[in-house]
Structures are given as structure tokens and as C-alpha cells.
Design a protein around this motif. Structure first.
Motif, PDB file in Angstrom:
ATOM      1  N   ARG A 204      -8.486  -3.050   7.146  1.00 58.17           N
ATOM      2  CA  ARG A 204      -9.348  -1.725   7.806  1.00 58.17           C
ATOM      3  C   ARG A 204      -9.335  -1.600   9.214  1.00 58.17           C
ATOM      4  NH1 ARG A 204     -13.758  -5.090   4.551  1.00 58.17           N
ATOM      5  NH2 ARG A 204     -11.903  -6.571   5.002  1.00 58.17           N
ATOM      6  N   PHE A 205      -9.543  -0.391   9.638  1.00 56.18           N
ATOM      7  CA  PHE A 205      -9.390  -0.418  11.243  1.00 56.18           C
ATOM      8  C   PHE A 205     -10.471   0.515  12.029  1.00 56.18           C
ATOM      9  CE2 PHE A 205      -5.082  -0.136   9.176  1.00 56.18           C
ATOM     10  CZ  PHE A 205      -4.523  -1.327   9.776  1.00 56.18           C
ATOM     11  N   GLU A 218     -12.312   5.714   5.359  1.00 55.60           N
ATOM     12  CA  GLU A 218     -11.381   4.526   4.908  1.00 55.60           C
ATOM     13  C   GLU A 218     -11.871   3.712   3.739  1.00 55.60           C
ATOM     14  OE1 GLU A 218      -9.110   1.777   8.310  1.00 55.60           O
ATOM     15  OE2 GLU A 218     -11.224   1.787   8.234  1.00 55.60           O
ATOM     16  N   TYR A 272       0.168  -0.400  14.320  1.00 52.58           N
ATOM     17  CA  TYR A 272      -0.158  -1.086  12.991  1.00 52.58           C
ATOM     18  C   TYR A 272      -0.880  -0.351  12.124  1.00 52.58           C
ATOM     19  CZ  TYR A 272      -1.593  -4.906   9.774  1.00 52.58           C
ATOM     20  OH  TYR A 272      -1.855  -5.645   8.618  1.00 52.58           O
ATOM     21  N   ALA A 273      -1.934   0.279  12.701  1.00 51.61           N
ATOM     22  CA  ALA A 273      -2.799   1.186  12.036  1.00 51.61           C
ATOM     23  C   ALA A 273      -2.205   2.443  11.607  1.00 51.61           C
ATOM     24  CB  ALA A 273      -4.189   1.534  12.652  1.00 51.61           C
ATOM     25  N   HIS A 274      -1.347   2.936  12.447  1.00 49.65           N
ATOM     26  CA  HIS A 274      -0.582   4.315  12.067  1.00 49.65           C
ATOM     27  C   HIS A 274       0.483   3.874  11.029  1.00 49.65           C
ATOM     28  CE1 HIS A 274       2.534   7.345  12.814  1.00 49.65           C
ATOM     29  NE2 HIS A 274       1.434   8.042  13.224  1.00 49.65           N
ATOM     30  N   THR A 276       0.272   1.652   8.842  1.00 49.50           N
ATOM     31  CA  THR A 276      -0.156   1.283   7.400  1.00 49.50           C
ATOM     32  C   THR A 276      -0.864   2.687   6.809  1.00 49.50           C
ATOM     33  OG1 THR A 276      -1.136  -0.717   8.205  1.00 49.50           O
ATOM     34  CG2 THR A 276      -2.335   0.325   6.496  1.00 49.50           C
ATOM     35  N   LEU A 277      -1.778   3.525   7.738  1.00 46.30           N
ATOM     36  CA  LEU A 277      -2.127   4.774   7.272  1.00 46.30           C
ATOM     37  C   LEU A 277      -1.153   5.739   6.664  1.00 46.30           C
ATOM     38  CD1 LEU A 277      -5.259   4.768   9.519  1.00 46.30           C
ATOM     39  CD2 LEU A 277      -5.369   4.123   7.340  1.00 46.30           C
ATOM     40  N   VAL A 307      -4.830   7.283  15.661  1.00 47.69           N
ATOM     41  CA  VAL A 307      -5.285   5.730  15.597  1.00 47.69           C
ATOM     42  C   VAL A 307      -4.304   5.254  16.804  1.00 47.69           C
ATOM     43  CG1 VAL A 307      -6.078   5.328  13.361  1.00 47.69           C
ATOM     44  CG2 VAL A 307      -3.512   5.251  13.739  1.00 47.69           C
ATOM     45  N   LEU A 313     -10.669   0.715  17.590  1.00 48.69           N
ATOM     46  CA  LEU A 313     -10.075  -0.017  16.463  1.00 48.69           C
ATOM     47  C   LEU A 313     -10.602  -1.414  16.403  1.00 48.69           C
ATOM     48  CD1 LEU A 313      -6.232   1.042  16.523  1.00 48.69           C
ATOM     49  CD2 LEU A 313      -8.294   2.107  15.321  1.00 48.69           C
ATOM     50  N   VAL A 315      -9.471  -4.435  13.752  1.00 51.94           N
ATOM     51  CA  VAL A 315      -8.545  -4.778  12.516  1.00 51.94           C
ATOM     52  C   VAL A 315      -9.085  -5.825  11.714  1.00 51.94           C
ATOM     53  CG1 VAL A 315      -6.304  -5.366  11.819  1.00 51.94           C
ATOM     54  CG2 VAL A 315      -6.558  -4.148  13.974  1.00 51.94           C
TER      55      VAL A 315
END
Length: 332
Positions: A204-205, A218, A272-274, A276-277, A307, A313, A315
Motif C-alpha cells: 500500500r502506498f 487503494e 516502486y509504486a508506479h 506496482t499500480l 505517484v 507516499l 510504503v
């Protein structure tokens, strides 16, 4: 094949790749296996499909590397704890297997933790193993890394008398966990150790109100992915402690940690968030409200809400680790 320093003996593998089954951050982004047309363009279509699949795996490898970078302290602490157990149970650790090695983040952490060991890196993807091998060569570690293309769900051809097997977010992909654990049990020497690492799904971000027009976005994405996992990855979230015991292992330790990182702006957390999503987006089509899908797109499309540009953010990821050993009186 023999090695100067003892490593799990590996005979040549002839299995075909069945797709990368290692740690898939976010899950739900499994590659589809469509049917090839039988027309005159079949070869070109197959070549294109192969290239696209390799490109997708490269994206996954980059995501795995980012995960290892961000959670490096946790991974190092896990390795230290495994070493404490393994060196008691297995003596001097020389022969290690990385099951579902992927981009090699586990392989290289194991090599660092156990400097006299060699690692057999097992994956069903030839492309992933080629990438891992290149990285090992670049780090002058290739004499200690032995790639094995195999589907560990059914066999580990030629692997015997391992001191340690590391399985990071790979076991839940197996069709029959009990059969896979039996394969691992037989690959370990009596007293050998198995470490199973899992995570509770997509990291989760964002705070619930981070997308004002779609609060709780999310959470709804994770809920939809959980439903998808129940359908396609039924062993995710399994009680591995019970499964290990049933398979004849002695459970040495079980731990669950809720990790929270508050990264600096412009850190790798945004990438990392980009990643993943972006990976879960395709899996969510038709499973979440179109307005949620539109809001998700805004988080990855390069605009002001992307993101990669945000400074809010956080994490969060829950990770589990089981350490078990094959009893010394279990025979051969």
C-alpha cells in the motif's frame, strides 16, 4: 555437473519454461497464455509474443529489484535469522537453492550472508535466469551461481543434499503445495533448512483520502485483487506453518512483520509504486468501478497526481517468514 565447492548437484534440465513464478509484486498481473493462430504469420506472431513476454518479465525484474532495495534492511535481517537457524541445524552452509529466483534478489542476498556457499537459482523462465546470470557475472559472482530451469512445483532435477532452500513468494503459485514441499524435503539433506517468505498481497502506498474524489481507492483495488487471487492463486495466504509440519518438517520459527517506510521525495519508492499500480491495472478492468479505474490511471499517467511525483507516499507491506528444518532422523 560438479562444482569445486559443494553445491546442490544439478544435472542438465530439459523442462520448458512455464512462465516466471517468482515473487510478483501486486499479483493479479499474471501473464495470459493465449492461443497462437495457425495462419502463415504464426512465426511472426510467436516472435512478437515472446518479445512481449520478455519485456513484461524485464518490468517485473525491475520491480523486484526496487522491492529489494526499499526493503533491504528487512531482507538482511531475515537472512541473518535464517543463518542463525541454518548453521545450528545444517552446520556450515555450503549448498543453497533459491526457489523461484526471479531477478536474483534472494540469490545475491544469500551469497552475501553465506560467503562460502554456492547457490542453485531455480526458475521456470529461461529469460529471468539469463538476466540473473548476467548480473552475477557483472558482480564477479558467476562461479558461485548455478542456474537451473525447472518447474519446482513438480521436480528439482539433479538437486540433492542442499543445506538451505529459500522460497520467497513462490510457493503459493504451486498447484499442489504438499507435492512441492515433498520435492523440497527430498532435495534437502537431513538437518537442512527451508525458509518460506510470503507477503499479504499488494503493498500500500497512499492514505485513504489521498485521491479526494475517490477515497479508499487503494483498499478497493486490494479487495478486487483478493477476489482474483481466490480464483487464480488459491494458496496465497495459506497457513504454511501447518503445511510444513504436515510435510514432515520441524517448524523452528514463524514471524509476521508489518513494515512501513516513509521515503524521501523523489526516491525509488515512487518508481516502486508506479510499477506496482501499473502492473495491477489490467487485472482490475471489469472488477472495479470505472471511476476507480480512471482514478488509478491518474496515479500512473505522468500527470500531477502521478505517484512518481508525490511527496505523501508511505510504503506499507506485511511480510511473513517461516523457518523449518528437515529432521535429522528423516532418512534419505
Amino acid at each position: 555437473m560438479t562444482h569445486p565447492t559443494p553445491a546442490p548437484h544439478v544435472s542438465p534440465a530439459h523442462s520448458q519454461p512455464h512462465g516466471h513464478r517468482a515473487h510478483e509484486i501486486g499479483h493479479g498481473a499474471h501473464g495470459s497464455h493465449g492461443h497462437h493462430s495457425h495462419g502463415h504469420n504464426t512465426h511472426a506472431q510467436e516472435s512478437h509474443g515472446t518479445h512481449a513476454h520478455e519485456h513484461e518479465q524485464d518490468g517485473l525484474a525491475e520491480l523486484l529489484d526496487l522491492d529489494a532495495e526499499l526493503f533491504a534492511p528487512y531482507l538482511a535481517a531475515s537472512m541473518r535469522r535464517i543463518a542463525e537457524v541454518a548453521e545450528v541445524a545444517a552446520g556450515d552452509v555450503k549448498r543453497i537453492v533459491d526457489l523461484g529466483a526471479g531477478s536474483g534478489t534472494g540469490t545475491f542476498a544469500l551469497l552475501k550472508q553465506f560467503p562460502s556457499a554456492q547457490v542453485t537459482a531455480v526458475d521456470s523462465s529461461a529469460h529471468m535466469l539469463e538476466r540473473l546470470t548476467r548480473t552475477a557475472a557483472a558482480r564477479n559472482l558467476d562461479p558461485r551461481v548455478h542456474p537451473l530451469e525447472a518447474d519446482a512445483g513438480t521436480s528439482l532435477p539433479g538437486v540433492t543434499d542442499a543445506d538451505l532452500v529459500w522460497a520467497s513468494a513462490s510457493l503459493h503459485h504451486m498447484d499442489d503445495p504438499a507435492a512441492t514441499l515433498d520435492v523440497i524435503f527430498k532435495a534437502l539433506r537431513p538437518g537442512g533448512v527451508l525458509a518460506v517468505a510470503e507477503l499479504d498481497g499488494m503493498p500500500r502506498f497512499l492514505a485513504d483520502d489521498a485521491v479526494p474524489e475517490r477515497p479508499g481507492l487503494e483498499g478497493r483495488c486490494r479487495e478486487a485483487l483478493t477476489t482474483l487471487h481466490d480464483e487464480g492463486v488459491p494458496h496465497m495466504g495459506a497457513d504454511w506453518g501447518a503445511l510444513l509440519t504436515s510435510a514432515g518438517f520441524t517448524l523452528e520459527e514463524e514471524r509476521t512483520e508489518s513494515l512501513e517506510l516513509r521515503p524521501e521525495a523523489d526516491s525509488s519508492a515512487g518508481l516502486y509504486a508506479h510499477g506496482t499500480l501499473s502492473r495491477i491495472r489490467g487485472a482490475l478492468v471489469g472488477r472495479i468501478d470505472p471511476a476507480d479505474l480512471e482514478a488509478l490511471d491518474a496515479l500512473v499517467n505522468g500527470g500531477p497526481a502521478d505517484v512518481r511525483h508525490r511527496d505523501d507516499l508511505v510504503v506499507r507491506s506485511t511480510r511473513q517468514l517461516w523457518i523449518a528444518r528437515r529432521p535429522t532422523d528423516s532418512g534419505s
